[in-house]
Motif scaffolding. Structure first.
Motif, PDB file in Angstrom:
ATOM      1  N   LYS A  70       0.880  -1.159   0.000  1.00 43.52           N
ATOM      2  CA  LYS A  70       0.000   0.000   0.000  1.00 43.52           C
ATOM      3  C   LYS A  70       0.923   1.215   0.000  1.00 43.52           C
ATOM      4  O   LYS A  70       1.514   1.560   1.025  1.00 43.52           O
ATOM      5  CB  LYS A  70      -0.908   0.008   1.226  1.00 43.52           C
ATOM      6  N   ILE A  71       1.070   1.834  -1.167  1.00 47.40           N
ATOM      7  CA  ILE A  71       2.145   2.797  -1.400  1.00 47.40           C
ATOM      8  C   ILE A  71       1.646   4.234  -1.348  1.00 47.40           C
ATOM      9  O   ILE A  71       0.623   4.578  -1.948  1.00 47.40           O
ATOM     10  CB  ILE A  71       2.806   2.539  -2.760  1.00 47.40           C
ATOM     11  N   ALA A  72       2.408   5.082  -0.645  1.00 50.29           N
ATOM     12  CA  ALA A  72       2.213   6.528  -0.687  1.00 50.29           C
ATOM     13  C   ALA A  72       3.432   7.150  -1.350  1.00 50.29           C
ATOM     14  O   ALA A  72       4.570   6.786  -1.019  1.00 50.29           O
ATOM     15  CB  ALA A  72       2.027   7.099   0.710  1.00 50.29           C
ATOM     16  N   THR A  73       3.218   8.046  -2.290  1.00 49.90           N
ATOM     17  CA  THR A  73       4.320   8.789  -2.888  1.00 49.90           C
ATOM     18  C   THR A  73       4.216  10.248  -2.448  1.00 49.90           C
ATOM     19  O   THR A  73       3.195  10.890  -2.675  1.00 49.90           O
ATOM     20  CB  THR A  73       4.316   8.687  -4.429  1.00 49.90           C
ATOM     21  N   VAL A 104      -1.942   4.165  -3.081  1.00 49.00           N
ATOM     22  CA  VAL A 104      -3.144   4.589  -2.354  1.00 49.00           C
ATOM     23  C   VAL A 104      -3.176   6.082  -2.060  1.00 49.00           C
ATOM     24  O   VAL A 104      -4.215   6.622  -1.684  1.00 49.00           O
ATOM     25  CB  VAL A 104      -3.296   3.790  -1.050  1.00 49.00           C
ATOM     26  N   CYS A 105      -2.026   6.764  -2.221  1.00 51.56           N
ATOM     27  CA  CYS A 105      -2.003   8.207  -1.939  1.00 51.56           C
ATOM     28  C   CYS A 105      -0.785   8.836  -2.597  1.00 51.56           C
ATOM     29  O   CYS A 105       0.312   8.265  -2.571  1.00 51.56           O
ATOM     30  CB  CYS A 105      -1.957   8.451  -0.432  1.00 51.56           C
ATOM     31  N   ASP A 129      -3.598   1.912   6.227  1.00 52.30           N
ATOM     32  CA  ASP A 129      -2.798   0.702   6.109  1.00 52.30           C
ATOM     33  C   ASP A 129      -1.592   0.853   5.180  1.00 52.30           C
ATOM     34  O   ASP A 129      -0.999  -0.144   4.740  1.00 52.30           O
ATOM     35  CB  ASP A 129      -3.661  -0.465   5.637  1.00 52.30           C
ATOM     36  N   ILE A 130      -1.187   2.077   4.898  1.00 56.79           N
ATOM     37  CA  ILE A 130       0.022   2.320   4.097  1.00 56.79           C
ATOM     38  C   ILE A 130       1.204   1.576   4.719  1.00 56.79           C
ATOM     39  O   ILE A 130       1.411   1.599   5.928  1.00 56.79           O
ATOM     40  CB  ILE A 130       0.328   3.829   4.032  1.00 56.79           C
ATOM     41  N   ASN A 131       1.997   0.908   3.860  1.00 62.49           N
ATOM     42  CA  ASN A 131       3.194   0.232   4.378  1.00 62.49           C
ATOM     43  C   ASN A 131       4.467   0.526   3.591  1.00 62.49           C
ATOM     44  O   ASN A 131       5.549   0.041   3.941  1.00 62.49           O
ATOM     45  CB  ASN A 131       2.972  -1.285   4.481  1.00 62.49           C
ATOM     46  N   VAL A 132       4.366   1.332   2.513  1.00 62.25           N
ATOM     47  CA  VAL A 132       5.536   1.768   1.751  1.00 62.25           C
ATOM     48  C   VAL A 132       5.378   3.250   1.442  1.00 62.25           C
ATOM     49  O   VAL A 132       4.303   3.686   0.995  1.00 62.25           O
ATOM     50  CB  VAL A 132       5.689   0.988   0.421  1.00 62.25           C
ATOM     51  N   VAL A 133       6.440   4.016   1.683  1.00 61.07           N
ATOM     52  CA  VAL A 133       6.421   5.451   1.377  1.00 61.07           C
ATOM     53  C   VAL A 133       7.658   5.789   0.562  1.00 61.07           C
ATOM     54  O   VAL A 133       8.791   5.508   0.980  1.00 61.07           O
ATOM     55  CB  VAL A 133       6.405   6.312   2.660  1.00 61.07           C
ATOM     56  N   HIS A 134       7.446   6.369  -0.616  1.00 57.11           N
ATOM     57  CA  HIS A 134       8.550   6.898  -1.421  1.00 57.11           C
ATOM     58  C   HIS A 134       8.485   8.411  -1.375  1.00 57.11           C
ATOM     59  O   HIS A 134       7.428   8.996  -1.653  1.00 57.11           O
ATOM     60  CB  HIS A 134       8.453   6.432  -2.877  1.00 57.11           C
ATOM     61  N   ASP A 156       6.689  -0.191  11.153  1.00 54.42           N
ATOM     62  CA  ASP A 156       6.104  -1.139  10.212  1.00 54.42           C
ATOM     63  C   ASP A 156       5.812  -0.531   8.844  1.00 54.42           C
ATOM     64  O   ASP A 156       5.075  -1.107   8.045  1.00 54.42           O
ATOM     65  CB  ASP A 156       4.816  -1.756  10.794  1.00 54.42           C
ATOM     66  N   VAL A 157       6.404   0.641   8.567  1.00 52.68           N
ATOM     67  CA  VAL A 157       6.278   1.265   7.252  1.00 52.68           C
ATOM     68  C   VAL A 157       7.667   1.469   6.673  1.00 52.68           C
ATOM     69  O   VAL A 157       8.551   2.004   7.338  1.00 52.68           O
ATOM     70  CB  VAL A 157       5.537   2.619   7.333  1.00 52.68           C
ATOM     71  N   LEU A 158       7.871   1.030   5.447  1.00 57.72           N
ATOM     72  CA  LEU A 158       9.147   1.165   4.756  1.00 57.72           C
ATOM     73  C   LEU A 158       9.212   2.531   4.091  1.00 57.72           C
ATOM     74  O   LEU A 158       8.407   2.835   3.218  1.00 57.72           O
ATOM     75  CB  LEU A 158       9.274   0.065   3.702  1.00 57.72           C
TER      76      LEU A 158
END
Length: 266
Positions: A70-73, A104-105, A129-134, A156-158
Motif C-alpha cells: 500500500k504505497i504513498a508517494t 493509495v495516496c 494501512d500504508i506500508n511503503v512510502v517513497h 512497520d512502514v518502509l
C-alpha cells in the motif's frame, strides 16, 4: 556575459527566456533538474533522477519480499521535471504503473519536511494501512517519519527516498529511513561551472546529457547492487562541510550503483 547556470523551478515556463539568451550566444547550463524539452539548454549536469528512483523502487520491492504493498508517494510539485522523474522512476523500479490500486495516496511536499509531515498525515487519514512510502527527498522522508511515529507506525512502514544528503544518510543509519539513493552534487556542480569560465568558447555547443546512475544508501543488501555501509555514505554525503571528501572518491559505475547500509545489516 558568457553563460548562465540555472536550476529550473518550472521546467517549461523558463524555456522562452532561455531561447532568447541562447540567440544572443549565451551558453545556458542546467543543474540538478532538466528543462522541458531538455535541449532548451546547452548542457545538463545532474543526477540521473529517473535511474536513482528506479533503483530505490527495486530496493523497496525486494524489501517487501512479496508482501502486498500500500504505497504513498510524497512528491515534489507540478511542473518540476526532477520530481516527475523521481516519481516515475520509483514506479518503474517497483514494477507498477500510475493509477494501479497499490498506489493509495500521492501528495506534493515541495521537498519540505513540514509539508512532508502534513502530506503523510493526510495520506494516513485516507489509507491507514500504508506500508511503503517513497519521498522526493530526505527532508520529506523525515516529515513522513514524524507523522508515522505519532501514529505508532514508524516501525512497520518502509520509507525510501533519494538524495543522499548528510542528514538523510544519518537518518538511514538511525533507521528512520530504510534506504536512499545517494547523489554527489559537489562533483557535477563543480563541472557545471567550468564551461562558463571567462575563456572563449570554441566548437559546437555541448549536448545536454545526464550523469550516470548515482550510488544508493540502503539498510540491507539487494540483488540489484553491491551495498556499502553508512560509514561510506557519510564520508561521501553532501550538506556538511566535510562533504569535500567526496571529491576524492571515484565515481559510480554507469548503469549501476553503490549502496551504504548499517554494518549490522551486511
Amino acid at each position: 556575459m558568457k553563460g548562465i547556470l540555472i536550476t529550473p523551478s518550472d521546467s517549461k515556463a523558463i524555456v522562452p527566456a532561455l531561447q532568447k539568451a541562447r540567440s544572443a550566444s549565451v551558453m545556458i547550463i542546467a543543474r540538478d533538474s532538466p528543462t522541458e524539452p531538455q535541449d532548451a539548454t546547452d548542457a545538463l549536469f545532474a543526477t540521473d533522477n529517473f535511474k536513482a528512483s528506479e533503483l530505490i523502487g527495486q530496493y523497496a520491492k525486494a524489501a517487501m519480499a512479496g508482501k502486498p504493498a500500500k504505497i504513498a508517494t510524497l512528491d515534489l510539485a507540478p511542473g518540476v521535471a526532477v520530481g516527475k522523474l523521481r516519481h516515475d522512476g520509483f514506479l518503474k523500479g517497483y514494477g507498477i504503473a500510475e493509477g494501479e490500486p497499490s498506489i493509495v495516496c500521492s501528495q506534493d511536499t515541495g521537498g519540505d519536511q513540514a509539508k512532508g509531515q502534513t502530506a503523510m498525515e493526510n495520506c494516513l487519514q485516507k489509507a491507514p494501512d500504508i506500508n511503503v512510502v517513497h519521498t522526493i527527498n530526505e527532508p520529506a522522508a523525515l516529515g513522513a517519519y514524524t507523522a508515522l511515529k505519532a501514529k505508532g507506525r514508524e516501525k512497520d512502514v518502509l520509507i525510501v527516498s533519494v538524495d543522499g544528503g548528510c542528514t538523510g544518510t544519518k537518518a538511514v543509519q538511525s533507521g528512520q529511513i530504510a534506504a536512499t539513493s545517494q547523489q554527489y552534487r559537489s562533483r557535477w556542480r563543480r563541472k557545471a561551472s567550468r564551461p562558463c569560465s571567462p575563456s572563449p568558447r570554441a566548437g559546437p555547443r555541448r549536448p545536454a546529457t545526464p550523469t550516470p546512475a548515482p550510488p544508493s544508501s540502503a539498510t540491507s543488501p539487494s540483488p540489484w547492487w553491491s551495498p556499502k555501509d553508512t560509514a561510506f555514505g557519510l564520508q561521501n554525503c553532501w550538506g556538511w562541510s566535510s562533504m569535500t571528501s567526496a571529491l576524492s572518491t571515484p565515481p559510480a559505475p554507469a548503469g549501476g550503483a553503490w549502496c551504504s547500509a548499517p554494518s549490522s545489516a551486511l
